[in-house]
Scaffold this motif. Structure first.
Motif: not given
Length: 92
Positions: A26-30, A52-53, A56-58, A86-87
């Motif tokens: 979650q923090r990585t996505l933000k 996969e998400k 794609f975003l990266c 995991s991330v």
């Protein structure tokens, strides 16, 4: 392959010591949305939908993605945290 794993682990440990690491999906996505990441590490047993998400975003914001052979349990130990990771990502 073992040489690369050792260097990635050392790089992660150095990033943790320098406080340049973001832990968790979650923090990585933000942080990806803010554009403040340089590199993202994905554990070997990260769920496929998360992998996969993130890929794609990266790809859309030109951030390097590395899939490392370490499990999420090993990443938790490397980061000296009492939970699975995991991330994780490096800030710019």
């Amino acid at each position: 392959m073992a040489q690369k794993t050792i260097s990635v682990v050392d790089e992660i440990k150095k990033g943790i010591a320098d406080k340049k690491i973001v832990l968790g999906t979650q923090r990585t996505l933000k942080e990806l949305m803010k554009g403040s990441l340089a590199r993202v590490f994905i554990s070997a047993n990260c769920p496929d939908y998360v992998r996969e998400k993130l890929k794609f975003l990266c790809g859309s914001v030109s951030v390097e993605v590395l899939e490392i052979p370490n499990s999420n349990e090993e990443l938790g130990v490397i980061a000296k945290k009492p939970f699975l990771i995991s991330v994780l990502a490096f800030k710019k």
